[in-house]
Each structure stands twice: as structure tokens, then as C-alpha cells.
Design an enzyme around this catalytic site. Sequence first.
Site, PDB file in Angstrom:
ATOM      1  N   ARG A  37       0.862  -1.180   0.000  1.00 19.71           N
ATOM      2  CA  ARG A  37       0.000   0.000   0.000  1.00 19.71           C
ATOM      3  C   ARG A  37       0.898   1.230   0.000  1.00 19.71           C
ATOM      4  O   ARG A  37       1.921   1.259   0.706  1.00 19.71           O
ATOM      5  CB  ARG A  37      -0.921   0.045   1.227  1.00 19.71           C
ATOM      6  CG  ARG A  37      -2.131  -0.889   1.149  1.00 19.71           C
ATOM      7  CD  ARG A  37      -3.163  -0.460   0.090  1.00 19.71           C
ATOM      8  NE  ARG A  37      -4.287  -1.361   0.017  1.00 19.71           N
ATOM      9  CZ  ARG A  37      -4.408  -2.402  -0.803  1.00 19.71           C
ATOM     10  NH1 ARG A  37      -3.423  -2.695  -1.638  1.00 19.71           N
ATOM     11  NH2 ARG A  37      -5.489  -3.144  -0.803  1.00 19.71           N
ATOM     12  N   HIS A  61      -0.594  -0.175  -9.770  1.00 21.77           N
ATOM     13  CA  HIS A  61      -1.356  -1.122  -8.940  1.00 21.77           C
ATOM     14  C   HIS A  61      -1.825  -2.325  -9.774  1.00 21.77           C
ATOM     15  O   HIS A  61      -3.014  -2.645  -9.821  1.00 21.77           O
ATOM     16  CB  HIS A  61      -2.558  -0.424  -8.275  1.00 21.77           C
ATOM     17  CG  HIS A  61      -2.944  -1.056  -6.964  1.00 21.77           C
ATOM     18  ND1 HIS A  61      -3.283  -0.329  -5.845  1.00 21.77           N
ATOM     19  CD2 HIS A  61      -3.033  -2.357  -6.596  1.00 21.77           C
ATOM     20  CE1 HIS A  61      -3.578  -1.153  -4.862  1.00 21.77           C
ATOM     21  NE2 HIS A  61      -3.436  -2.392  -5.289  1.00 21.77           N
ATOM     22  N   ASP A  66       4.461  -0.361  -6.986  1.00 18.87           N
ATOM     23  CA  ASP A  66       3.202  -0.711  -7.660  1.00 18.87           C
ATOM     24  C   ASP A  66       2.052   0.070  -7.036  1.00 18.87           C
ATOM     25  O   ASP A  66       0.926   0.018  -7.523  1.00 18.87           O
ATOM     26  CB  ASP A  66       2.935  -2.218  -7.540  1.00 18.87           C
ATOM     27  CG  ASP A  66       1.709  -2.635  -8.339  1.00 18.87           C
ATOM     28  OD1 ASP A  66       1.658  -2.301  -9.546  1.00 18.87           O
ATOM     29  OD2 ASP A  66       0.801  -3.254  -7.769  1.00 18.87           O
ATOM     30  N   GLU A  73      -2.424   7.562  -4.921  1.00 13.86           N
ATOM     31  CA  GLU A  73      -2.728   6.941  -6.220  1.00 13.86           C
ATOM     32  C   GLU A  73      -4.193   7.082  -6.637  1.00 13.86           C
ATOM     33  O   GLU A  73      -4.530   6.916  -7.804  1.00 13.86           O
ATOM     34  CB  GLU A  73      -2.356   5.447  -6.202  1.00 13.86           C
ATOM     35  CG  GLU A  73      -3.274   4.588  -5.348  1.00 13.86           C
ATOM     36  CD  GLU A  73      -2.891   3.106  -5.355  1.00 13.86           C
ATOM     37  OE1 GLU A  73      -1.704   2.794  -5.186  1.00 13.86           O
ATOM     38  OE2 GLU A  73      -3.794   2.269  -5.531  1.00 13.86           O
TER      39      GLU A  73
END
Length: 339
Positions: free
Chosen positions: A234, A295, A258, A263
Site C-alpha cells: 500500500r 497497482h 506498484d 494513487e
Amino acid sequence: MKVAVFSTKSYDKKFFDQENKKFKHELEYFEVHLDESTVTLAKGFEAVCVFVNDDINEECLNKLSEYGIKTILLRCSGFNNIDLNVASCLGITVARVPEYSPHGVAEHALTLILALNRKIYRAYNRIRENNFLLEGLLGFNLNTKTVGVIGTGRIGSVFCKIMKGLGCPVLAYDPNINQDCIDSGVEYVDMKTLFKCSDIISLHCPLTPQTTHIIDDQAISNMKQGVMIINTSRGALIDTVAIVRGLKSEKIAYLGLDVYEEEGDLFFEDVSEKILEDDVFARLLTFPNVLITGHQAFFTDTALENITNITLQNLTDIEQCKPCPNLVTHEYIVSAKKE
Ligand code: NAD
């Protein structure tokens, strides 16, 4: 049950429609995120189904409760985007998908490591311009490099085994020791030792008040010069402003992300026609040793099939008052209350 499915993309619809043939729930898809500004769309439904960037805060939950919605289906494992205390007080049941493909996420962490180390993203662009020089592409052998893993649950433990397979000594930090990891040769250490001794650090713990900005200036100062940091967990586990400082000072030599703490307005969308307003993210993109994916660690066919199947099974269990093994239980709510 009649379900409003939020934050849906074409691939969500495809897999939900395919898997729902056996469950026969009534699904309606919405592209928008669920939050206090879109919650009116949920009127008339019995349940909502949400993903990682939906914001199920107090205001949103109060409205859902007002509309008579008593079930929230998270089609992800993390539940940091929902106010569990408020949901519990309102008698709203929350179910999630605790495991759908730990291998997929662990393999993506490895993908980031290898791509960064061997500079695959740079080589790809060079070769397309008929530039076959090797300058700037020097990598290092992963074999014998020490890997530090924070969080050895479902994903972290698979990641540990992958890295052991590559001949890397693996150090881990987790308040809950995983015997399976010990059996495969992982050594549990305190966080400071992990920072001090690891060439590569990979994050696999959930986002909680205790783990928010677990990677900050202090943590970075304890790390090895030239460390590689990988985050597929996260975004807010990392203080991004501190990480930019670490990249500028060259303490951090490689960063693979990622996930990103802000985000929500970017990932899963095409914003290529828009002006990027997030200056911290824009700065990250300027570093030649930073590799970011949006993600997508979970994004495999196996995972999507499992996510939709388990989400729909959760709904059937709740509808038929059968025991559902994937409820976000009292234990989580109590720990959230303590925090
Ligand atoms: P898990 O619950 O199986 O494992 C999490 C582990 O973290 C547990 O062993 C727990 O004890 C440990 N932990 C808790 N607090 C900690 C702390 N303070 N320090 C160190 N360890 C701590 O979860 P999982 O299925 O392995 O998933 C891990 C995380 O990966 C999820 O929380 C989610 O945020 C993220 N995730 C990301 C993607 C993606 O597509 N990028 C996909 C799935 C999951």
C-alpha cells in the site's frame, strides 16, 4: 441480491458476468468510485461492491445505512479504505477476499526487482532506437544479496520462498512469526537490523496506523547505501517525500512501486490528456532508477477469476445466512478501535 458494483472496468464486468452465471445475483456496474459524492447511486440496491480506491468513510457509510444497505463486498484483501468502527456501529457486514493469488503479487515484486536491476525498461527503449550500447545498463547478481521482507503473511511468505530460490539470504520482520518461513530458512530480525543488513527491502504488510510511513527519513537513514526498495503493498507505507530525498542523496539506488500514497486520482485511469497536479509523483517520474506500475501486481487471470468467484460466494453466504469465512471480523474492528 441486487448489488451496485463500483469502480468497474471492462475486465471486472467480463469476469463478474462469467462467474455470476452460477450465482445469479443482480449486478449493476458503475465506473465511478464509491465515496460520499457518488453514494446516491447506491439507492435501491441491497449491497455494494467496492475496490481499493473507493473511500467508504463515515459520511458514505451513514448514507448507505440510510438506504438500507447492510452488506459491503470488498473485492480486494486490504480494508484500509473503510471505516470499520462506523460500519460496525451501523450493523453493516463487510466481507473481503483475503487471498486470491499471493503468487501473482509476489511474482510482480520479483518482476520489479529484476527489471530495475537489469534496467530492462531502459534497454527496451534503447533497442527500439537501434542503440545497442551497454553503458548505463550494468546490473548486479541477485544471488547472495540479502533481501529484507516486511510482512510474511500470504504474499510475503511466497516472496520469501522465491528469493530463497534465487540464492538470497532472506531476513524478515513481522510481529507474527510464520513457521513456514522459518522452515524455508528465513531469519526473523528486528526492523533496525533488517534495514541495516538488506540490499533489497520489499514491503508486504498491511496499511494500518502502525505501518503508515514505516519507510520514513529515519528508516532510510538506517539502510545500506545503494539499497533497493520495492512496494507492492500500500502506498502510504512509504513517506514519498522522504523517499525522494533518499533518491536525491543516492542512498536509495533503486525504487520499484506498484502503489503510491496518493494513487486514488491517478491509478486505473487514463489521465494522459490532463496536467499532472501531483508534484511529488511528477518528481518520482524524473528519476532514471525508479520504476512504477499502476497497482497491477494483482492483475492476472487467476486472480480476477478468484476475486469475482470469492466475492460472489461471500454475497451468497451472507444472503443465505451461512457462515462466511471472509467477513472482516470483530477482531479487526476491535484492533481498529484500539488504534
Ligand atoms: P496477510 O494478512 O496475509 O499478511 C500481512 C502480514 O503483515 C501478516 O503476517 C501480519 O502479521 C504482518 N504485519 C502486520 N503488521 C505488521 C507490521 N507492523 N510490521 C510487519 N508486518 C506486519 O496479507 P497479504 O495477503 O500477504 O497482503 C499483504 C498486503 O499486500 C495487503 O495488506 C495489501 O495491502 C497488499 N496487496 C497488494 C496488491 C497489489 O495488487 N499491489 C494485491 C494484494 C494485496
